[in-house]
Design a protein around this motif. Structure first.
Motif, PDB file in Angstrom:
ATOM      1  N   ALA A 221       0.863  -1.182   0.087  1.00  0.00           N
ATOM      2  CA  ALA A 221      -0.098   0.026  -0.051  1.00  0.00           C
ATOM      3  C   ALA A 221       1.008   1.488   0.066  1.00  0.00           C
ATOM      4  O   ALA A 221       1.840   1.308   0.422  1.00  0.00           O
ATOM      5  CB  ALA A 221      -0.971   0.073   1.332  1.00  0.00           C
ATOM      6  N   MET A 222       0.365   2.112  -0.717  1.00  0.00           N
ATOM      7  CA  MET A 222       1.187   3.576  -0.430  1.00  0.00           C
ATOM      8  C   MET A 222       0.137   4.750  -0.497  1.00  0.00           C
ATOM      9  O   MET A 222      -1.102   4.729  -0.866  1.00  0.00           O
ATOM     10  CB  MET A 222       2.071   3.726  -2.064  1.00  0.00           C
ATOM     11  N   ASN A 223       0.588   5.885   0.101  1.00  0.00           N
ATOM     12  CA  ASN A 223      -0.367   6.993   0.064  1.00  0.00           C
ATOM     13  C   ASN A 223       0.592   8.359  -0.017  1.00  0.00           C
ATOM     14  O   ASN A 223      -0.040   9.463   0.294  1.00  0.00           O
ATOM     15  CB  ASN A 223      -1.155   7.181   1.261  1.00  0.00           C
ATOM     16  N   LEU A 224       1.866   7.936  -0.607  1.00  0.00           N
ATOM     17  CA  LEU A 224       2.690   9.506  -0.713  1.00  0.00           C
ATOM     18  C   LEU A 224       3.635   9.097  -1.722  1.00  0.00           C
ATOM     19  O   LEU A 224       4.264   8.280  -1.869  1.00  0.00           O
ATOM     20  CB  LEU A 224       3.294   9.608   0.542  1.00  0.00           C
ATOM     21  N   GLN A 225       3.801  10.406  -2.783  1.00  0.00           N
ATOM     22  CA  GLN A 225       4.756  10.221  -3.798  1.00  0.00           C
ATOM     23  C   GLN A 225       5.525  11.522  -3.833  1.00  0.00           C
ATOM     24  O   GLN A 225       5.032  12.562  -3.602  1.00  0.00           O
ATOM     25  CB  GLN A 225       3.799  10.080  -5.093  1.00  0.00           C
ATOM     26  N   ILE A 226       6.974  11.305  -3.918  1.00  0.00           N
ATOM     27  CA  ILE A 226       7.411  12.466  -4.014  1.00  0.00           C
ATOM     28  C   ILE A 226       8.323  12.382  -5.336  1.00  0.00           C
ATOM     29  O   ILE A 226       9.301  11.317  -5.741  1.00  0.00           O
ATOM     30  CB  ILE A 226       8.773  12.492  -2.785  1.00  0.00           C
ATOM     31  N   ALA A 227       8.745  13.504  -6.134  1.00  0.00           N
ATOM     32  CA  ALA A 227       9.473  13.587  -7.262  1.00  0.00           C
ATOM     33  C   ALA A 227      10.355  14.812  -7.290  1.00  0.00           C
ATOM     34  O   ALA A 227       9.938  15.776  -6.869  1.00  0.00           O
ATOM     35  CB  ALA A 227       8.608  13.559  -8.449  1.00  0.00           C
ATOM     36  N   ILE A 228      11.706  14.498  -7.648  1.00  0.00           N
ATOM     37  CA  ILE A 228      12.705  15.614  -7.582  1.00  0.00           C
ATOM     38  C   ILE A 228      13.374  15.503  -8.906  1.00  0.00           C
ATOM     39  O   ILE A 228      13.731  14.586  -9.363  1.00  0.00           O
ATOM     40  CB  ILE A 228      13.545  15.691  -6.764  1.00  0.00           C
TER      41      ILE A 228
END
Length: 250
Positions: A221-228
């Motif tokens: 399960a996931m509920n956070l995404q970060i992209a740089i």
């Protein structure tokens, strides 16, 4: 006796609707709380917020035919004052889109109602998206209250809301892109689920128990995404944070 029964039924219907309205309000307030938490995380990393967005989607039931769809479209138009509408109809599906821009020009809202054949009827689907420029705390808080009311008005049943915020780091980051992404992730007490590492781009999908909502991937399960993304020598570094996933391009 018959009148009393009707009054009792009416009372419970009103009670149910009031409870549903409160639940929707609570859900949308959580969405803005998440935006504020993401803004705080960017502040800690000296990232200048450029825009934020909210994206709510949900099914609004089935209609028997095109006339039923047109009735839903008319109800939506009446409820969504100030929107400018355009339509696109094909043999496969029907769609209308309404757009409204705030008086300040900093917030753009978009409503899209789609209908497509399913099980001999037309399934109707609604998307409500809002995008704001910069970060004016008072303006965001004011729009938060309006957004809650509009979601409660436009959506008849269960809906899902995605929150996203994007910013720019103008200077040289103290750490590499991956370490910077991990640093942002830890501010949410999250653990990584999936990740993509390239020379100029990093993306991490994570899960935090701090937020209730989640989606399931092939792994966990996931509920956070970060992209740089690094935009080249001497250039800016673009940072995007989204929950449960990033819905905007980065």
């Amino acid at each position: 006796m018959e009148v009393m029964k009707k009054n009792i039924v009416l009372f419970f219907v009103i009670l149910f609707l009031f409870h549903s309205y409160q639940v929707i309000h609570a859900q949308e307030m959580k969405s803005f709380t998440k935006l504020s938490e993401m803004k705080h995380a960017m502040d800690q990393s000296n990232i200048d917020v450029k825009n934020w967005s909210l994206y709510t989607k949900g099914s609004i039931g089935f209609v028997n035919d095109v006339n039923g769809y047109r009735q839903k479209a008319a109800l939506l138009r009446n409820a969504a004052e100030g929107f400018k509408w355009s339509g696109l109809n094909t043999n496969e599906h029907f769609k209308i889109t309404g757009v409204r821009i705030s008086a300040s020009g900093h917030i753009k809202e978009r409503l899209t109602l789609v209908a497509y054949p399913q099980k001999g009827k037309l399934a109707t689907y609604l998307v409500y998206a809002a995008k704001g420029k910069g970060w004016n705390k008072v303006q965001v808080q004011q729009f938060a209250r309006m957004y809650q009311d509009r979601v409660a008005t436009y959506f008849e049943g269960k809906s899902s809301t995605f929150s996203c915020i994007s910013g720019i780091h103008n200077g040289t980051m103290d750490f590499g892109l991956y370490k910077q992404a991990l640093g942002l992730m830890t501010t949410f007490s999250a653990v990584p689920v999936e990740q993509l590492k390239e020379e100029t781009f990093v993306s991490i999908s994570a899960y935090t128990e701090h937020w209730d909502e989640k989606i399931n991937t092939a792994h966990k399960a996931m509920n956070l995404q970060i992209a740089i993304r690094n935009q080249g020598m001497g250039g800016q570094t673009a940072v995007t944070i989204g929950t449960p996933i990033i819905t905007s391009e980065y």
